[in-house]
Design a protein around this motif. Sequence first.
Motif, PDB file in Angstrom:
ATOM      1  N   THR A  65     -43.274 -27.448 -25.785  1.00 51.90           N
ATOM      2  CA  THR A  65     -41.832 -27.754 -25.851  1.00 51.90           C
ATOM      3  C   THR A  65     -40.942 -26.512 -25.894  1.00 51.90           C
ATOM      4  O   THR A  65     -41.405 -25.416 -26.147  1.00 51.90           O
ATOM      5  CB  THR A  65     -41.500 -28.622 -27.084  1.00 51.90           C
ATOM      6  N   ASN A  66     -39.641 -26.780 -25.645  1.00 57.05           N
ATOM      7  CA  ASN A  66     -38.569 -25.774 -25.661  1.00 57.05           C
ATOM      8  C   ASN A  66     -38.920 -24.553 -24.807  1.00 57.05           C
ATOM      9  O   ASN A  66     -39.365 -24.720 -23.695  1.00 57.05           O
ATOM     10  CB  ASN A  66     -38.225 -25.378 -27.095  1.00 57.05           C
ATOM     11  N   SER A  87     -42.129 -24.297 -22.873  1.00 56.56           N
ATOM     12  CA  SER A  87     -42.352 -25.114 -21.676  1.00 56.56           C
ATOM     13  C   SER A  87     -42.390 -24.225 -20.427  1.00 56.56           C
ATOM     14  O   SER A  87     -43.169 -24.462 -19.510  1.00 56.56           O
ATOM     15  CB  SER A  87     -41.257 -26.176 -21.537  1.00 56.56           C
ATOM     16  N   LEU A  88     -41.535 -23.204 -20.420  1.00 53.34           N
ATOM     17  CA  LEU A  88     -41.507 -22.292 -19.272  1.00 53.34           C
ATOM     18  C   LEU A  88     -42.806 -21.480 -19.191  1.00 53.34           C
ATOM     19  O   LEU A  88     -43.325 -21.233 -18.105  1.00 53.34           O
ATOM     20  CB  LEU A  88     -40.309 -21.342 -19.384  1.00 53.34           C
ATOM     21  N   THR A 116     -35.645 -23.088  -7.087  1.00 50.77           N
ATOM     22  CA  THR A 116     -35.626 -23.773  -8.381  1.00 50.77           C
ATOM     23  C   THR A 116     -34.861 -22.985  -9.448  1.00 50.77           C
ATOM     24  O   THR A 116     -34.759 -23.446 -10.578  1.00 50.77           O
ATOM     25  CB  THR A 116     -37.059 -24.011  -8.881  1.00 50.77           C
ATOM     26  N   LEU A 117     -34.341 -21.822  -9.067  1.00 51.76           N
ATOM     27  CA  LEU A 117     -33.646 -21.013 -10.076  1.00 51.76           C
ATOM     28  C   LEU A 117     -32.398 -21.702 -10.610  1.00 51.76           C
ATOM     29  O   LEU A 117     -32.071 -21.579 -11.781  1.00 51.76           O
ATOM     30  CB  LEU A 117     -33.283 -19.643  -9.493  1.00 51.76           C
ATOM     31  N   SER A 118     -31.711 -22.451  -9.724  1.00 52.26           N
ATOM     32  CA  SER A 118     -30.480 -23.120 -10.181  1.00 52.26           C
ATOM     33  C   SER A 118     -30.799 -24.175 -11.243  1.00 52.26           C
ATOM     34  O   SER A 118     -30.074 -24.298 -12.228  1.00 52.26           O
ATOM     35  CB  SER A 118     -29.734 -23.739  -9.001  1.00 52.26           C
ATOM     36  N   THR A 119     -31.891 -24.909 -11.049  1.00 50.21           N
ATOM     37  CA  THR A 119     -32.246 -25.926 -12.046  1.00 50.21           C
ATOM     38  C   THR A 119     -32.731 -25.276 -13.340  1.00 50.21           C
ATOM     39  O   THR A 119     -32.437 -25.768 -14.428  1.00 50.21           O
ATOM     40  CB  THR A 119     -33.333 -26.886 -11.515  1.00 50.21           C
ATOM     41  N   LEU A 120     -33.435 -24.161 -13.226  1.00 48.96           N
ATOM     42  CA  LEU A 120     -33.896 -23.463 -14.429  1.00 48.96           C
ATOM     43  C   LEU A 120     -32.715 -22.865 -15.181  1.00 48.96           C
ATOM     44  O   LEU A 120     -32.680 -22.878 -16.410  1.00 48.96           O
ATOM     45  CB  LEU A 120     -34.872 -22.341 -14.062  1.00 48.96           C
ATOM     46  N   ALA A 121     -31.744 -22.351 -14.417  1.00 45.83           N
ATOM     47  CA  ALA A 121     -30.583 -21.720 -15.059  1.00 45.83           C
ATOM     48  C   ALA A 121     -29.760 -22.732 -15.847  1.00 45.83           C
ATOM     49  O   ALA A 121     -29.040 -22.357 -16.773  1.00 45.83           O
ATOM     50  CB  ALA A 121     -29.717 -21.054 -14.005  1.00 45.83           C
ATOM     51  N   LEU A 122     -29.856 -24.002 -15.484  1.00 48.55           N
ATOM     52  CA  LEU A 122     -29.076 -25.034 -16.187  1.00 48.55           C
ATOM     53  C   LEU A 122     -29.792 -25.594 -17.409  1.00 48.55           C
ATOM     54  O   LEU A 122     -29.231 -26.415 -18.127  1.00 48.55           O
ATOM     55  CB  LEU A 122     -28.733 -26.177 -15.227  1.00 48.55           C
ATOM     56  N   LEU A 123     -31.004 -25.144 -17.638  1.00 48.83           N
ATOM     57  CA  LEU A 123     -31.723 -25.600 -18.838  1.00 48.83           C
ATOM     58  C   LEU A 123     -31.095 -24.953 -20.081  1.00 48.83           C
ATOM     59  O   LEU A 123     -30.402 -23.944 -19.966  1.00 48.83           O
ATOM     60  CB  LEU A 123     -33.201 -25.201 -18.741  1.00 48.83           C
ATOM     61  N   PRO A 124     -31.356 -25.504 -21.255  1.00 44.35           N
ATOM     62  CA  PRO A 124     -30.756 -24.904 -22.450  1.00 44.35           C
ATOM     63  C   PRO A 124     -31.233 -23.463 -22.711  1.00 44.35           C
ATOM     64  O   PRO A 124     -30.587 -22.726 -23.415  1.00 44.35           O
ATOM     65  CB  PRO A 124     -31.218 -25.832 -23.582  1.00 44.35           C
ATOM     66  N   GLN A 125     -32.348 -23.083 -22.108  1.00 48.17           N
ATOM     67  CA  GLN A 125     -32.860 -21.729 -22.306  1.00 48.17           C
ATOM     68  C   GLN A 125     -32.022 -20.732 -21.494  1.00 48.17           C
ATOM     69  O   GLN A 125     -31.568 -21.050 -20.406  1.00 48.17           O
ATOM     70  CB  GLN A 125     -34.323 -21.615 -21.855  1.00 48.17           C
ATOM     71  N   ALA A 169     -29.516 -17.716  -8.741  1.00 47.68           N
ATOM     72  CA  ALA A 169     -29.350 -19.084  -9.253  1.00 47.68           C
ATOM     73  C   ALA A 169     -28.031 -19.672  -8.790  1.00 47.68           C
ATOM     74  O   ALA A 169     -27.952 -20.853  -8.435  1.00 47.68           O
ATOM     75  CB  ALA A 169     -29.422 -19.077 -10.771  1.00 47.68           C
TER      76      ALA A 169
END
Lengths: 375, 619
Positions: free
Chosen positions: B358-359, B362-363, B442-451, B616
């Motif tokens: 988790t959190n 996860s990455l 996929t960088l745009s979707t990763l950049a929008l994660l809370p991390q 991103a």
Amino acid sequence: MTDSTPDLPADLPADEASEVTDGAYRPAGESSEVTETGYLPAETTADPPPVAAVAPSDLLPPEDVAIDIRNLSHRFRNHLAVDRVTFQVTPCSLHGFVGPNGAGKTTVLKLICTLLQPQTGAVRVHGKDVSRDTKAVRRLIGFMPDHFSMYRQMTVTEYLDFFAAAYGLGLADRRRVIGDVLALTDMDGRRDSLISGLSRGMQQRVSLARVLVNDPDLLLLDEPASGLDPRARIELMEILRALRQMGKTIFISSHILSELAELCDSVTIIDRGQIRYSGSMRNLLEQESDTTAFRIKVPGDQPRIENALLGLDEVAAVTRIEDSDDYRIECAPGSESANRLLAAVLELDIPIEGFQKDLRHLNDAFMDLTEQGVR
Amino acid sequence: MLRGTMALMIRGLRFDCRRWQMHALRFLLVAIFLFTLVISWIEYVVSIGTSPGLSFFSYITYTNFAFITLGGMSFFTSAITEEKEEQTLGLLKMAGVNPLGILLGKLGPRLANALLLLAIQFPFVQLAVTLGGVHHRQIQAVYVTFAGFIFLMAGLGLLASVVARRTRGAALMVSAAIMIPLITQMVMAIFGRSGSSHPLLTEAREAIVWISIWSVVERLSAILSLGFDDSPLQLQFYCHLGGAAALFLTSWFIFEPCTRQPHTDAESGQISRQVRSRIRLRTLGLAILIVLPLAVIVFVAYPSARAALTGQQPSFVPVYESVAAVTLVLALGLPLITILVAAVKRQSVGRDIGECWTNNWSLVWKDLHFVSGGAVGLLNRIILYSLMTGVIAGLIGFFGNGAGWDWSLLGGWMLGVGLFAGTLELASNVGRGLRTEVQWQTLSTLALLPQSIRAMLWSKLLSGLLALIPAATMTLIGFLLLLPPMAEAIVEQIERTGSGFSDMIGLLYLPMMITLLILEILLFVELTAFFALTIRWGYVVLALICTYFMNTVGGFAWSMFMILVSVGRLGQGNPAGAAFYTQLMILAPWIVATGICVALLIALYHAIESRVRHLASQS
């Protein structure tokens, strides 16, 4: 400002106006005479017709709307991509965002979803400023880009589980949420399939499922139906309708105008970085129409119908639509009631297969409001 | 055919002209030459080198060798794979360009670029003749050698590019083609040593040298030796030219069968998926727990078992055989037991919900499983490093001087190999983790994660470090084996010296070097990560070249240090002054090099973060 309850003729609801037909599905404003060339306005000039900008007095407080954009500008080196844009999107609505290629749609979307920082102006999502409350805004939104942003070597479950875990969902929540989104997107049967092996339509559904795992209030969808076959497109639209009914606000950028016209409550048209129109879809389709008009469909060739219709007091003019059995009836001033007109036409004992309010097609509105030429 | 080939060649040349990376590479080469010139001059000034021309020319020669070898692994290997990855090979075929046309059209611009890069140096290196110590004939011979070498690398790269589906696979094939002859030659040397003097064996060894790239090393050392007066055209050139032609013909012959089926992720993914899904981290952990006691038992029991079979005393059984037996148990036993455990556990093909950490973790989970290969990747590396240790132990056993088994020698090799392989592996994993995000948008979707973006970058490094467990274990074992002699040396040093500042510096020398090594490794990893975000292919190789360049700068720092040595000589009349200069000589280059490394690390870190943010927002 978006208005989701447009003004309708006094005695005929908009939904009915689009469905009094011969039983076939026939959306409001859809007409058979509309051709590729027919969309082109007769006098397309370099200067688009003046459009009423969203007046500051019409704007609601930012906390009351899902998206609040004010005086937003964004420049990429020498190119001004977004120029003093102001508009709002009301909560729980399906808002279309339309514009030619290079109009600034994706830039605005990326500014809303915090991928870009506004250079001037303000963007707020449910009252939260995207520059200051970036993390809070990200929790509220789900962004689906116009390309497949996916890890193709993962299975559907792994992909969704990864995003749910990244959002910090506990094990029980993850099981429940992933089950729910898979059921909603009808992907439950493919949960163990590799993403790379899915069709484009299915990948789009998985992408939508991913957007939903953190249960966002606002969905930002960039060209969600591009490249999908008609069936997948229709199914996607059904899912979007279901999501709106669940209370989500959906901001959808698309080129497929016919579907937007049918799907959206409100629309914003952007061209060359400037807003040409923002408001209710119905208002847009009725805009610039001096008279109220209806359209009737009759079986086969009826030579006497034109004269018979002109004989009615309620009718000011009748035009036969080229290459079809449809007639456009312009109402006389003071006789704009659909019921009265329909009753009068029925009294003429003319067989009628369809009757609906004659609206501009979104394509016409789009062409009128945007400039010609490749951007 | 000619029209299609020409169109491809012109497109390739135009494309290379437009790519800033190509110009940067040329600039880098020029910068290295300039530095070598300065170093040669400094060496001459401080009287280390007697002939600056030869020194300058030697530096350039070996720089060229490194450039061609590393460049060949990335530059030529993408010739056909780039079309496969872009899925445009079918379009070329449909446009009527036949296989020969495609091969010529794709290889031609690359070969022209490489040969031009070599040719343009030729007038400038004549300076070496003026500086002294080099003859025109030597320069001609070196460049003829390199021309043959470039053709061989081009042929090798082309063949790998035709066979492999991706550039990475092709680069691995070329690396193997470079390393396998070396290993084969070593093995043959072992056989030769153990008494087999069959003439075929000697001929085979020679043949391997002449058809592989290692003949270049032999040839270069012969050319650069004093009194060289041979013809520039020698066997190496003809062998490499012939080898290149044979490789080209083979590429042409197998082109159609190798490129007939368009590659899809789904096909290859499904097969590897079956294996990957059933072997998980817990399964592997359990298998390791079973195998480790078994390995210990084999190590203890092997001498007795061998003695019982051969009738020898257990004490006469060579230690390296026990080590090799243990490594074989690990290399063969571990996969078997892992498969057995997996079969018993009956894992499902798909992972269950909740397997992802988790959190922020996860990455790490994602990159460990889907970039570094997860449990299967770890298993493969354990097998590889076990076999490497076994081979090293075998070589030490054969080549040992007969004075008995030396654990510290094995430790030194394990430390060195583990460190080198681990560095390459870490850089490759981090680079690939970022490259994959760019490639799959996929960088745009990763950049929008809370991390945050920084958390994402750290998770890439962490997953790379986790995948490094086998290499790190090998390095650690090597270090532990080296520790006793090292500790002895340190204790001896402490006893021998007093308590002065200069003695303290002597003790600090080792930690100083280790710090610098770690910083340089991190710099290499960061460079790979940055290039992975900037260029599509060959980012590891480019990072290697840049690290080499920085070492040349480090060499410059070393030269400065040597100037200080000469200054230090001035204080020889005064013992206190001499001690001060000695301390300065050790500390100054270290401080300069460490400072440069730290500054570059910080700058690169920010550059990587900014690049990820930019990509991103674009994807």
